[in-house]
Design a protein around this motif. Structure first.
Motif, PDB file in Angstrom:
ATOM      1  N   THR A  51       0.639  -1.231   0.039  1.00 12.62           N
ATOM      2  CA  THR A  51      -0.081   0.086   0.094  1.00 12.62           C
ATOM      3  C   THR A  51       0.881   1.302  -0.065  1.00 12.62           C
ATOM      4  OG1 THR A  51      -0.324  -0.111   2.380  1.00 12.62           O
ATOM      5  CG2 THR A  51      -1.893  -0.987   1.240  1.00 12.62           C
TER       6      THR A  51
ATOM      7  N   THR B  47      -3.193  -3.260   8.777  1.00  9.06           N
ATOM      8  CA  THR B  47      -4.505  -2.967   8.666  1.00  9.06           C
ATOM      9  C   THR B  47      -4.309  -1.413   9.572  1.00  9.06           C
ATOM     10  OG1 THR B  47      -4.854  -4.260  11.012  1.00  9.06           O
ATOM     11  CG2 THR B  47      -5.576  -5.089   8.617  1.00  9.06           C
TER      12      THR B  47
ATOM     13  N   ALA C 203      -6.377   3.833   2.701  1.00 13.31           N
ATOM     14  CA  ALA C 203      -7.454   4.207   1.518  1.00 13.31           C
ATOM     15  C   ALA C 203      -6.915   3.325   0.309  1.00 13.31           C
ATOM     16  CB  ALA C 203      -7.393   5.569   1.077  1.00 13.31           C
TER      17      ALA C 203
ATOM     18  N   ARG D 208      -5.343   0.387   0.735  1.00 18.60           N
ATOM     19  CA  ARG D 208      -5.905  -1.135   0.979  1.00 18.60           C
ATOM     20  C   ARG D 208      -7.315  -1.126   0.595  1.00 18.60           C
ATOM     21  NH1 ARG D 208      -4.183  -5.004   4.827  1.00 18.60           N
ATOM     22  NH2 ARG D 208      -5.952  -6.260   5.490  1.00 18.60           N
ATOM     23  N   GLU D 209      -8.020  -0.095   1.022  1.00 21.86           N
ATOM     24  CA  GLU D 209      -9.483  -0.333   0.887  1.00 21.86           C
ATOM     25  C   GLU D 209      -9.643  -0.411  -0.887  1.00 21.86           C
ATOM     26  OE1 GLU D 209     -13.215  -1.080   1.570  1.00 21.86           O
ATOM     27  OE2 GLU D 209     -11.579  -0.869   3.242  1.00 21.86           O
TER      28      GLU D 209
ATOM     29  N   GLN E   8     -11.826  -3.306  -2.749  1.00 19.92           N
ATOM     30  CA  GLN E   8     -13.024  -3.109  -3.527  1.00 19.92           C
ATOM     31  C   GLN E   8     -12.834  -3.660  -5.056  1.00 19.92           C
ATOM     32  OE1 GLN E   8     -14.056   0.827  -3.025  1.00 19.92           O
ATOM     33  NE2 GLN E   8     -14.892   0.679  -0.925  1.00 19.92           N
TER      34      GLN E   8
END
Length: 72
Positions: free
Chosen positions: A9, A35, A43, A45-46, A50
């Motif tokens: 990330t 995490t 952001a 990672r998210e 998605q």
């Protein structure tokens, strides 16, 4: 081929994750990243999650590196 990108990330790692996913498919890459961390990395990672890119919680300073990796 399947690769594990440590620090996936961060600035360089996120580029590598996207490049591998684009070239070889989303199933070809696993992003190892904690995490918790800076908002920009969380952001990223998210966004990977998605997009269907697998992210596992891990830290190279820990043994085992991740509880989620088991010979994958």
């Amino acid at each position: 081929m399947r690769v594990l990108v440590t620090g996936g990330t961060g600035l360089l790692g996120s580029f590598l994750v996207r490049e591998f996913a684009d070239r070889y498919g989303k199933d070809s890459v696993v992003c190892l990243a904690p995490t918790q961390g800076p908002p920009a990395e969380l952001a990223t990672r998210e966004a990977f999650l998605q997009d269907g890119i697998e992210c596992v919680d891990g830290d190279l300073r820990r043994c085992p590196v991740s509880d989620e990796l088991d010979g994958q």
